[in-house]
Write a protein that holds these residues in place. Structure first.
Motif, PDB file in Angstrom:
ATOM      1  N   SER A 251      99.293  48.530  87.581  1.00  0.00           N
ATOM      2  CA  SER A 251      99.339  49.898  86.958  1.00  0.00           C
ATOM      3  C   SER A 251     100.737  50.608  87.109  1.00  0.00           C
ATOM      4  O   SER A 251     101.454  50.337  87.959  1.00  0.00           O
ATOM      5  CB  SER A 251      98.458  50.902  87.680  1.00  0.00           C
ATOM      6  OG  SER A 251      98.632  52.362  87.265  1.00  0.00           O
TER       7      SER A 251
ATOM      8  N   GLU B 101     101.230  53.689  87.008  1.00  0.00           N
ATOM      9  CA  GLU B 101     101.338  54.830  87.828  1.00  0.00           C
ATOM     10  C   GLU B 101     101.415  54.502  89.218  1.00  0.00           C
ATOM     11  O   GLU B 101     101.696  55.153  90.133  1.00  0.00           O
ATOM     12  CB  GLU B 101      99.891  55.635  87.729  1.00  0.00           C
ATOM     13  CG  GLU B 101      99.654  55.982  86.108  1.00  0.00           C
ATOM     14  CD  GLU B 101      98.314  56.632  85.959  1.00  0.00           C
ATOM     15  OE1 GLU B 101      98.566  57.942  85.775  1.00  0.00           O
ATOM     16  OE2 GLU B 101      97.274  55.936  86.052  1.00  0.00           O
ATOM     17  N   ASP B 102     100.658  53.313  89.793  1.00  0.00           N
ATOM     18  CA  ASP B 102     100.928  52.887  91.023  1.00  0.00           C
ATOM     19  C   ASP B 102     100.723  51.315  91.138  1.00  0.00           C
ATOM     20  O   ASP B 102      99.815  50.878  90.649  1.00  0.00           O
ATOM     21  CB  ASP B 102      99.793  53.566  91.867  1.00  0.00           C
ATOM     22  CG  ASP B 102      99.974  53.360  93.326  1.00  0.00           C
ATOM     23  OD1 ASP B 102     100.456  52.060  93.759  1.00  0.00           O
ATOM     24  OD2 ASP B 102      99.498  54.161  94.083  1.00  0.00           O
TER      25      ASP B 102
ATOM     26  N   ARG C  28     100.520  49.241  93.370  1.00  0.00           N
ATOM     27  CA  ARG C  28      99.332  48.638  94.154  1.00  0.00           C
ATOM     28  C   ARG C  28      98.322  48.315  93.269  1.00  0.00           C
ATOM     29  O   ARG C  28      97.408  47.561  93.876  1.00  0.00           O
ATOM     30  CB  ARG C  28      99.164  49.425  95.318  1.00  0.00           C
ATOM     31  CG  ARG C  28     100.506  49.456  96.378  1.00  0.00           C
ATOM     32  CD  ARG C  28     100.246  50.576  97.519  1.00  0.00           C
ATOM     33  NE  ARG C  28     100.083  51.886  96.653  1.00  0.00           N
ATOM     34  CZ  ARG C  28      99.672  53.008  97.359  1.00  0.00           C
ATOM     35  NH1 ARG C  28      99.380  52.873  98.956  1.00  0.00           N
ATOM     36  NH2 ARG C  28      99.595  54.228  96.872  1.00  0.00           N
TER      37      ARG C  28
ATOM     38  N   ASN D 147      99.047  64.835  89.012  1.00  0.00           N
ATOM     39  CA  ASN D 147      99.400  63.416  88.674  1.00  0.00           C
ATOM     40  C   ASN D 147     100.870  63.343  89.039  1.00  0.00           C
ATOM     41  O   ASN D 147     101.494  62.071  89.198  1.00  0.00           O
ATOM     42  CB  ASN D 147      99.192  63.242  87.479  1.00  0.00           C
ATOM     43  CG  ASN D 147      99.193  61.385  87.278  1.00  0.00           C
ATOM     44  OD1 ASN D 147      98.919  60.751  88.163  1.00  0.00           O
ATOM     45  ND2 ASN D 147      99.831  61.034  86.213  1.00  0.00           N
TER      46      ASN D 147
ATOM     47  N   GLY E 164     101.669  65.139  93.090  1.00  0.00           N
ATOM     48  CA  GLY E 164     101.303  64.028  94.144  1.00  0.00           C
ATOM     49  C   GLY E 164     100.534  64.827  95.183  1.00  0.00           C
ATOM     50  O   GLY E 164     100.405  64.544  96.569  1.00  0.00           O
TER      51      GLY E 164
ATOM     52  N   SER F  68      95.341  61.757  87.283  1.00  0.00           N
ATOM     53  CA  SER F  68      95.279  60.289  86.460  1.00  0.00           C
ATOM     54  C   SER F  68      93.705  60.101  85.952  1.00  0.00           C
ATOM     55  O   SER F  68      92.909  60.448  86.674  1.00  0.00           O
ATOM     56  CB  SER F  68      95.585  59.086  87.433  1.00  0.00           C
ATOM     57  OG  SER F  68      95.541  57.890  87.136  1.00  0.00           O
TER      58      SER F  68
ATOM     59  N   VAL G   8      94.015  55.035  91.260  1.00  0.00           N
ATOM     60  CA  VAL G   8      95.399  55.804  91.383  1.00  0.00           C
ATOM     61  C   VAL G   8      95.003  57.129  92.174  1.00  0.00           C
ATOM     62  O   VAL G   8      95.861  57.671  93.077  1.00  0.00           O
ATOM     63  CB  VAL G   8      96.096  55.800  90.107  1.00  0.00           C
ATOM     64  CG1 VAL G   8      97.143  56.710  90.140  1.00  0.00           C
ATOM     65  CG2 VAL G   8      96.574  54.286  89.836  1.00  0.00           C
TER      66      VAL G   8
ATOM     67  N   LEU H  53      94.378  56.756  95.919  1.00  0.00           N
ATOM     68  CA  LEU H  53      95.415  56.552  96.794  1.00  0.00           C
ATOM     69  C   LEU H  53      96.445  57.706  96.962  1.00  0.00           C
ATOM     70  O   LEU H  53      97.156  58.221  97.973  1.00  0.00           O
ATOM     71  CB  LEU H  53      96.136  55.291  96.196  1.00  0.00           C
ATOM     72  CG  LEU H  53      95.395  54.048  96.575  1.00  0.00           C
ATOM     73  CD1 LEU H  53      96.098  52.869  95.794  1.00  0.00           C
ATOM     74  CD2 LEU H  53      95.221  53.688  97.725  1.00  0.00           C
ATOM     75  N   LYS H  54      96.719  58.511  95.817  1.00  0.00           N
ATOM     76  CA  LYS H  54      97.496  59.731  95.839  1.00  0.00           C
ATOM     77  C   LYS H  54      97.010  60.865  96.816  1.00  0.00           C
ATOM     78  O   LYS H  54      97.483  61.354  97.532  1.00  0.00           O
ATOM     79  CB  LYS H  54      97.594  60.308  94.481  1.00  0.00           C
ATOM     80  CG  LYS H  54      98.617  61.455  94.306  1.00  0.00           C
ATOM     81  CD  LYS H  54      98.663  61.901  92.899  1.00  0.00           C
ATOM     82  CE  LYS H  54      99.422  60.751  91.960  1.00  0.00           C
ATOM     83  NZ  LYS H  54     100.784  60.744  92.231  1.00  0.00           N
TER      84      LYS H  54
ATOM     85  N   ASN I  32      97.861  46.345 102.088  1.00  0.00           N
ATOM     86  CA  ASN I  32      99.070  46.124 101.533  1.00  0.00           C
ATOM     87  C   ASN I  32      99.015  44.709 100.935  1.00  0.00           C
ATOM     88  O   ASN I  32      98.371  43.928 101.636  1.00  0.00           O
ATOM     89  CB  ASN I  32     100.576  46.387 102.109  1.00  0.00           C
ATOM     90  CG  ASN I  32     100.822  47.782 102.025  1.00  0.00           C
ATOM     91  OD1 ASN I  32     100.458  48.624 101.191  1.00  0.00           O
ATOM     92  ND2 ASN I  32     101.420  48.137 103.226  1.00  0.00           N
TER      93      ASN I  32
END
Length: 554
Positions: free
Chosen positions: A179, A181-182, A184, A352, A355, A375, A380, A383-384, A397
């Motif tokens: 993504s 946006e992130d 991960r 978004n 954070g 978002s 996403v 996680l934020k 991770n």
């Protein structure tokens, strides 16, 4: 506000455990609760899970439980929803802790609360087991891939961290990309935007039976929230061979169908019809099999939804539609009761760009208003929010591994931790439990209250007496559901003149049965009775409680 509740018991009840509890800890906690409040609560096992764990029923109220209108609170049907079980237990604890408060004491005198905190303990136990993975199925052995073998392709903990997450493998035929946006988070590539897939994604494990599928037949059999009777999903993995095939949901339904005093059901689970009530859809109610709320019931649903939002202050609920074969819908369409469901907690919206979480339940002004919008990607957003709340174990991770099914290819294990998205840290549920106690008690106070007024007797010739009276529903909700008349199992409203020796009703029906009475509705009854002495006029049913008045025949 719950400030007046802060007795010693209340303080104890508001000190949650630091992590979600297993079945043994749940048992200890419930027994300790009934030990502290023995005069107001009792604990019984209504059945056993596939692995032999007790299905607990905690009954709260003063006096004979079956003789009073009741609300059933059900949690843990979906084994992945641990927050529901914790909220149900905390709600029970806080309700009992407030038992000395006058308004709650009166409620416990007049109502019964049945708490079923964990219907699917086998699945929920996977949170405490190793490896930990999200599990909806109970302890039944199943052949999910129909190859004649049970549980032959389970998950494997490839990075040995005790958690089952995902594996991403670099592949030119893959459909996923990181993504923007992130990075991960993996999202589907959109060819219309010129995006080219980079990864294939599978669950963490190997293809044990070499059928091309990964982890499709492991431990964890029947998903109970697919195994109830309404809209049962035949031939669907996890739904079982037939509706209510499992001992856990049979135990729940067996109790409920033998408990005519249950007026409404509140479910803590991943389906939400409380934040926004389902709308009446005539097309769904005119089919041979009704699939939508009947009109009067939809009106009550809207009323209760407003009560829920007002009492809890919870906003911005995500869309959480019902799955087929779930309990909450069976409780309405087949059990015939008002049925309300909520996850009890959901991810608050976040800014978004900043954070920083913006908790819309607190009615605080948004930080950096206009700087960005939340978002649309749930992972996403999660996680934020987790980062803003210092939740360090929310994500595993991505870590390189050697995957035997993809030799010479770059493979990595990682992803959001199991159970994390639906189940926040337990310490964050305390405030939500307070809100749901407010809602539960407010709902109980709106339930129907039957009264008999304007009783008159008139002496006539020939030893006859005319008895007339009005029966009224003084509550803010009807005496039952409209669907209950279709189900035919739900108790009817009953008005009966109980006569004694030498007395007989010569005109008018001695017993009047009718459908639900709306809030504030009244009806007049009249009897012509032969004889003298005392008779009893009674009105109501098990779901509403009964009202009786003495009548003197002259």
């Amino acid at each position: 506000m719950l400030v007046s509740w802060l007795t010693a018991d209340a303080i104890l009840a508001q000190t949650p455990t630091t992590s979600y509890i297993n079945h043994a800890q749940l048992t200890t906690r419930l027994r300790a609760l009934t030990g502290r409040h023995g005069g107001l609560s009792s604990l019984q096992s209504v059945g056993k899970s596939r692995s032999g764990k007790d299905i607990w029923l905690l009954t709260i109220g003063r006096g004979p439980a079956a003789g009073k209108p009741a609300v059933a609170v059900v949690a843990g049907v979906d084994g992945t929803h641990l927050a529901g079980t914790e909220l149900a237990v905390q709600t029970a604890e806080k309700l009992l802790a407030a038992a000395n408060q006058d308004s709650v004491a009166r409620l416990l005198d007049s109502k019964t609360f049945y708490f079923f905190p964990s219907i699917n303990p086998d699945a929920q136990e996977q949170f405490s087991a190793r490896p930990r993975y999200e599990r909806s199925g109970n302890g039944a052995d199943t052949d999910d891939d129909r190859d004649g073998r049970n549980n032959e392709d389970p998950f494997e903990d490839l990075n040995r961290d005790g958690l089952i997450t995902q594996v991403r493998v670099e592949d030119p035929t893959g459909t996923f990309i990181p993504s923007k946006e992130d990075p991960r988070v993996l999202v589907k590539a959109d060819p219309a935007k010129g995006e080219t897939g980079r990864y294939i994604v599978i669950t963490e494990g190997i293809d044990n039976d070499k059928d091309g599928s990964f982890n499709e037949d492991g431990a964890g059999g029947i998903a109970l929230d697919k195994n109830f009777t309404f809209d049962y999903p035949f031939f669907t993995p996890g739904s079982g061979e037939m509706p209510v095939s499992e001992p856990e949901n049979r135990a729940l339904l067996d109790f409920l169908y033998k408990a005519p005093n249950v007026y409404a059901v509140l479910t803590f689970g991943p389906y939400n019809n409380l934040s926004e009530a389902p709308k009446f859809d005539r097309a769904k109610t005119t089919k041979r099999i009704i699939t939508g709320l009947l009109e009067k019931d939809a009106t009550v649903g809207d009323q209760v939804s407003k009560l829920y939002n007002g009492q809890t202050g919870l906003k911005d609920a995500p869309a959480m539609p019902a799955t087929r074969g779930n309990f909450a819908q069976t409780a309405y369409y087949h059990y015939g009761r008002f049925s309300f469901s909520t996850p009890g907690w959901w991810l608050p919206k976040t800014d978004n760009t900043a954070g920083t979480p913006r908790d819309t339940t607190r009615r605080e002004p948004a930080r950096n208003a206009g700087a960005g919008t939340p978002s649309t990607n749930e992972e996403v957003r999660y996680l934020k929010w987790a980062a803003a709340n210092n939740i360090s174990d929310a994500f595993v991770n991505w870590t390189p591994i050697e995957h035997p099914d993809f030799p010479g290819r770059k493979a990595e294990v990682g992803g959001i931790a199991p159970f994390a998205k639906l189940n926040p840290p337990v310490t964050l549920l305390n405030e939500s439990a307070d809100k749901h106690v407010r809602f539960l008690t407010a709902l109980a106070r709106q339930m129907p209250v039957i009264d008999i007024v304007n009783v008159r007797t008139e002496s006539l010739s020939g030893g006859l007496t005319r008895v007339t009276a009005q029966v009224i529903n003084r509550g803010l909700m009807p005496t039952g559901t409209e669907i209950g008349d279709r189900v035919r199992f739900v108790p009817k409203m009953k008005v009966e003149l109980k006569t004694g020796n030498g007395q007989s009703v010569v005109s008018g029906r001695r017993m009047v049965l009718r459908g639900p009475m709306a809030a504030g509705e009244s009806m007049e009854v009249s009897f012509l009775v032969n004889g003298t002495g005392r008779a009893i006029l009674e009105a109501g049913n098990a779901m509403t409680g009964t009202k009786t008045v003495d009548v003197t025949l002259r």
